[in-house]
Design an enzyme around this catalytic site. Structure first.
Site, PDB file in Angstrom:
ATOM      1  N   CYS A   2       0.821  -1.209   0.000  1.00  0.00           N
ATOM      2  CA  CYS A   2       0.000   0.000   0.000  1.00  0.00           C
ATOM      3  C   CYS A   2       0.860   1.266   0.000  1.00  0.00           C
ATOM      4  CB  CYS A   2      -0.870   0.031   1.248  1.00  0.00           C
ATOM      5  SG  CYS A   2      -1.911  -1.403   1.420  1.00  0.00           S
ATOM      6  N   ARG A  27       5.403  -0.260  -5.988  1.00  0.00           N
ATOM      7  CA  ARG A  27       5.298  -1.022  -4.745  1.00  0.00           C
ATOM      8  C   ARG A  27       4.443  -2.281  -4.901  1.00  0.00           C
ATOM      9  NH1 ARG A  27       6.080   2.898  -0.138  1.00  0.00           N
ATOM     10  NH2 ARG A  27       4.825   1.560   1.141  1.00  0.00           N
ATOM     11  N   TRP A  74      -2.736  -2.877  -1.436  1.00  0.00           N
ATOM     12  CA  TRP A  74      -2.336  -4.268  -1.606  1.00  0.00           C
ATOM     13  C   TRP A  74      -3.145  -5.043  -0.580  1.00  0.00           C
ATOM     14  CZ3 TRP A  74       0.165  -8.057   1.359  1.00  0.00           C
ATOM     15  CH2 TRP A  74       0.702  -9.136   0.639  1.00  0.00           C
ATOM     16  N   ASN A  98      -2.114   2.269   5.504  1.00  0.00           N
ATOM     17  CA  ASN A  98      -1.160   1.181   5.234  1.00  0.00           C
ATOM     18  C   ASN A  98      -0.976   0.427   6.537  1.00  0.00           C
ATOM     19  OD1 ASN A  98      -0.792   2.427   2.815  1.00  0.00           O
ATOM     20  ND2 ASN A  98       1.336   3.028   3.174  1.00  0.00           N
ATOM     21  N   GLY A  99      -0.917  -0.910   6.474  1.00  0.00           N
ATOM     22  CA  GLY A  99      -0.686  -1.688   7.692  1.00  0.00           C
ATOM     23  C   GLY A  99      -1.852  -2.609   7.988  1.00  0.00           C
ATOM     24  N   GLU A 478      18.570 -17.896  -4.839  1.00  0.00           N
ATOM     25  CA  GLU A 478      18.212 -16.600  -5.417  1.00  0.00           C
ATOM     26  C   GLU A 478      17.691 -16.785  -6.858  1.00  0.00           C
ATOM     27  OE1 GLU A 478      17.572 -13.819  -4.371  1.00  0.00           O
ATOM     28  OE2 GLU A 478      17.873 -12.403  -5.998  1.00  0.00           O
ATOM     29  N   LYS A 482      13.946 -15.746  -8.147  1.00  0.00           N
ATOM     30  CA  LYS A 482      13.710 -14.832  -9.268  1.00  0.00           C
ATOM     31  C   LYS A 482      12.766 -15.471 -10.280  1.00  0.00           C
ATOM     32  CE  LYS A 482      14.836 -11.869  -7.856  1.00  0.00           C
ATOM     33  NZ  LYS A 482      15.689 -11.326  -6.803  1.00  0.00           N
ATOM     34  N   GLU A 485       9.104 -15.720  -8.828  1.00  0.00           N
ATOM     35  CA  GLU A 485       8.362 -14.472  -8.618  1.00  0.00           C
ATOM     36  C   GLU A 485       8.037 -13.758  -9.929  1.00  0.00           C
ATOM     37  OE1 GLU A 485      11.945 -11.545  -6.975  1.00  0.00           O
ATOM     38  OE2 GLU A 485       9.901 -11.078  -6.387  1.00  0.00           O
ATOM     39  N   HIS A 501      18.440 -36.858  -0.441  1.00  0.00           N
ATOM     40  CA  HIS A 501      17.656 -36.940   0.796  1.00  0.00           C
ATOM     41  C   HIS A 501      16.187 -36.602   0.556  1.00  0.00           C
ATOM     42  CE1 HIS A 501      21.372 -37.614   2.881  1.00  0.00           C
ATOM     43  NE2 HIS A 501      21.884 -36.583   2.211  1.00  0.00           N
ATOM     44  N   LYS A 601       6.885  -4.219  -3.663  1.00  0.00           N
ATOM     45  CA  LYS A 601       8.295  -3.890  -3.577  1.00  0.00           C
ATOM     46  C   LYS A 601       8.741  -3.755  -2.132  1.00  0.00           C
ATOM     47  CE  LYS A 601      12.336  -2.822  -5.098  1.00  0.00           C
ATOM     48  NZ  LYS A 601      13.144  -4.005  -5.458  1.00  0.00           N
TER      49      LYS A 601
HETATM   50  O1  M6R Z   1      13.449  -4.234   0.897  1.00  0.00           O
HETATM   51  P1  M6R Z   1      13.993  -5.551   1.403  1.00  0.00           P
HETATM   52  O2  M6R Z   1      15.334  -5.868   0.835  1.00  0.00           O
HETATM   53  O3  M6R Z   1      13.972  -5.671   2.885  1.00  0.00           O
HETATM   54  O4  M6R Z   1      12.983  -6.636   0.837  1.00  0.00           O
HETATM   55  C1  M6R Z   1      13.075  -7.978   1.206  1.00  0.00           C
HETATM   56  C2  M6R Z   1      12.285  -8.856   0.280  1.00  0.00           C
HETATM   57  O5  M6R Z   1      10.936  -8.522   0.327  1.00  0.00           O
HETATM   58  C3  M6R Z   1      12.766  -8.760  -1.179  1.00  0.00           C
HETATM   59  O6  M6R Z   1      14.127  -9.023  -1.292  1.00  0.00           O
HETATM   60  C4  M6R Z   1      11.980  -9.735  -2.074  1.00  0.00           C
HETATM   61  O7  M6R Z   1      12.289 -11.047  -1.732  1.00  0.00           O
HETATM   62  C5  M6R Z   1      12.279  -9.451  -3.548  1.00  0.00           C
HETATM   63  N1  M6R Z   1      11.053  -9.166  -4.252  1.00  0.00           N
HETATM   64  C6  M6R Z   1      12.918 -10.577  -4.271  1.00  0.00           C
HETATM   65  O8  M6R Z   1      13.214 -10.234  -5.588  1.00  0.00           O
END
Ligand code: M6R
Length: 606
Positions: A2, A27, A74, A98-99, A478, A482, A485, A501, A601
């Protein structure tokens, strides 16, 4: 997640609110809305979907009012639709939030018993009715103080009132909120991006505070409703970074910016004359630190995990890592000689902030590795190591990851050298190698065409795996994150040695498996694991570094070779093809690359 904007001006505000909401789009959100005040009325418009839909569905040019609030939502409580979109209004109060209000169910029951009618499924609507109720018996400041005390959970709020058409109230607990100052107008915003196009003069609210914003005056109050003074900060202007330039997406631009991210980091922290690492004002004596705990979420957590290998290799410190949402609720044994490092691009991630807050309350040594230096995590840590990679707008973290791991690598080298854990000659050689990294990344970025064609195969499958050992294991995680997501393809990251395992059962004919096998100490072991998945039908994409030695298996589907460098630096290079793989997969599927579904974001709720 949000986003909030509020403007109090001497001219019409709807166009500027729309503009600012567009700045907050990065965001991630699912509905949007605005409320302005004019002719003794609250004018509320809201719509499911993007800000564009709001513009299409309503004649915003004719939305009158010199004062207004806007929101991108959001969804947390209630599906994403126009009824649940913010603002939420009663006959005299309109609120954006927000929250999460954790006691909304109890409050709602109480308010219904007093005759209040609810229209939405949101937790936010209770705030509207609480304020409406409290205003019946109290003046504004008291009504706000009383309302905030009744709320449990986290919030940043923007509130306008039909009967007070010259002011906006802002309030904060847990979720960030800033006030901006302009000529004949003042602003409220959930982050500085929303305000930067209008002003570079900003005041951040601290937890428990609220403010009253008028076009020519702003007053701040503490949680008891007492007036307080706050500092005005000046933000740096880096407007060019908010533009995609010639790139189709911010993510593509941010991937290509990575040589620069590293160059800037090196410039900030490496002293070329003395061949040393410079970390000015480090506030602790080196002998007072015997262990390190690194904490983050998502990609930032992967940075922590990778750096554990560096800290263990280059220092004799005890190192542990934690996911922030787990750390904050565990029974931690806080130790005075531990340095707690919080890694975050945004510096606003709710779980990471809560973990920091817990450490601060236990009087621990806290250090932030962040990109946004004005953020809550940066402001509330004892010491800050900025990443300096410029704004990252794409929801998928790319250049911030490389920025974070660079800082953590530099810190591990420096602490190793100060503690006498690494020899001077090796320390200086590693610094020398580090300076070659931007060029190596530039060359690795040229692998574009190969990865584009490989990405098509990933789009035709149900699932995929990413394997690595040692330094390459966090990079495998990682890469999988990627891919999932951005292209919504199921992807699992695993330590290659763990396959037998359990996960080996998932391998079937034609399943793409990305194997990260740089020619480091783990190479032979990883290649054996690779052969085991090939034997079971997997289509292996091997990512390794250039070498004169031939690759040992003939049945590899595709091989990508990154540049050769010292083992410590290989993770930087191995990351690039994985970022591009995820990007091109999502591009081919036609997905919204900079704003993947369901994601935000900056994750400002837990
Ligand atoms: O702003 P931050 O680095 O604290 O965010 C942490 C995660 O939300 C962020 O890295 C998220 O996993 C990314 N969208 C991954 O690409």
């Amino acid at each position: 997640m949000c986003g909030i904007i509020g403007i109090s001006s001497n001219k019409s505000v709807s166009a500027s609110i729309i503009n600012s909401l567009k700045k907050l789009e990065y965001r991630g959100y699912d509905s949007a809305g605005i409320a302005t005040l004019s002719d003794g009325e609250i004018n509320e418009v809201k719509s499911e979907g993007r800000v564009d839909s709001l513009e299409k569905n309503f004649d915003l040019k004719n939305l009158k009012g010199n004062i207004g609030i806007g929101h991108v939502r959001w969804a947390t409580h209630g599906v994403p639709n126009s009824v649940n979109a913010h603002p939420h209004s009663s006959y005299n109060v309109s609120v954006v939030h927000n929250g999460i209000i954790e006691n909304s169910t109890i409050l709602k029951k109480h308010l219904i018993s007093k005759g209040h009618n609810f229209k939405s499924q949101t937790d936010t609507e209770v705030i509207v009715h609480l304020i409406t109720e409290n205003l019946k018996t109290s003046e504004l400041e008291d009504a706000i103080t009383k309302t905030l005390k009744q709320l449990h959970g986290s919030f940043a709020l923007g509130i306008v009132f039909k009967d007070m058409p010259d002011l906006i109230v802002g309030a904060r607990r847990g979720s960030p909120l800033a006030v901006g100052y302009g000529p004949n107008e003042n602003y409220l915003g959930s982050d500085s991006y929303a305000l930067k196009s209008m002003t570079n003069k900003i005041t951040y609210l601290d937890d428990g505070e609220f403010c009253i914003v008028k076009k020519d005056q702003v007053n701040f109050f503490n949680d008891e409703g007492k007036k307080i003074n706050k500092k005005i900060l000046e933000l740096s202007s880096d407007q060019a970074n908010y533009d995609k330039g010639d790139f189709k997406h911010f993510m593509a631009k941010e991937i290509e910016e990575q040589p620069n991210t590293i160059k800037t980091g090196i410039k900030e922290y490496i002293d070329n004359v003395n061949k040393d690492i410079n970390i000015p004002n480090f506030p602790w004596k080196i002998e007072d630190i015997t262990s390190i705990t690194l904490i983050g979420c998502g990609t930032a957590y992967h940075s922590c995990l990778l750096s554990k290998y560096w800290f263990e290799e280059l220092t004799s410190l005890d190192v542990s890592i934690d996911i922030a949402s787990e750390f904050r609720y565990r029974k931690n044994r806080f130790k005075k000689d531990t340095l707690y490092i919080f890694v975050s691009q945004s510096g606003e991630t709710a779980d990471t902030y809560a973990a920091l807050d817990l450490c601060n309350k236990n009087r621990m040594k806290t250090c932030a590795v962040v990109n946004v230096i004005e953020s809550s995590i940066a402001r509330d840590s004892n010491f800050v190591l900025p990443i300096h990679c410029g704004p990252e707008i794409g929801v998928a973290s790319t250049k911030a990851f490389l920025g974070q791991i660079l800082i953590l690598y530099i810190l591990s080298l420096k602490l190793g050298s100060l503690r006498g854990d690494i020899k001077k000659i090796s320390y200086q050689e590693k610094i020398k190698d580090l300076k070659t990294l931007p060029k190596l990344i530039e060359k690795t970025l040229l692998l574009d065409n190969d990865i584009q064609s490989i990405s098509s195969t990933f789009n035709e499958v149900k699932g995929s795996m990413f394997l690595g050992r040692g330094f390459s294991y966090p990079i495998a995680l990682e890469g999988a994150l990627k891919l999932k997501e951005l292209s919504y393809i199921h992807a699992e990251g695993y330590p290659a040695g763990e396959m037998k395992h359990g996960p080996l059962a998932l391998i079937e004919e034609g399943m793409p498996v990305v194997v990260l096998a740089p020619r480091d100490n783990y190479y032979k072991k990883t290649i054996s694991n690779m052969q085991e998945v090939i034997a079971r039908g997997a289509k292996v994409l091997l990512i390794t570094n250039k070498s004169k030695n031939e690759v040992v298996s003939e049945n590899i589907w595709e091989t990508i070779e990154v540049q050769d460098t010292n083992d410590d630096l290989l993770p930087f290079l191995l990351t690039i093809p994985l970022q591009k793989l995820a990007y091109y997969s999502a591009l081919k599927k036609g997905y919204d690359i900079d704003k993947p579904r369901n994601l935000a974001k900056s994750v400002t709720v837990e």
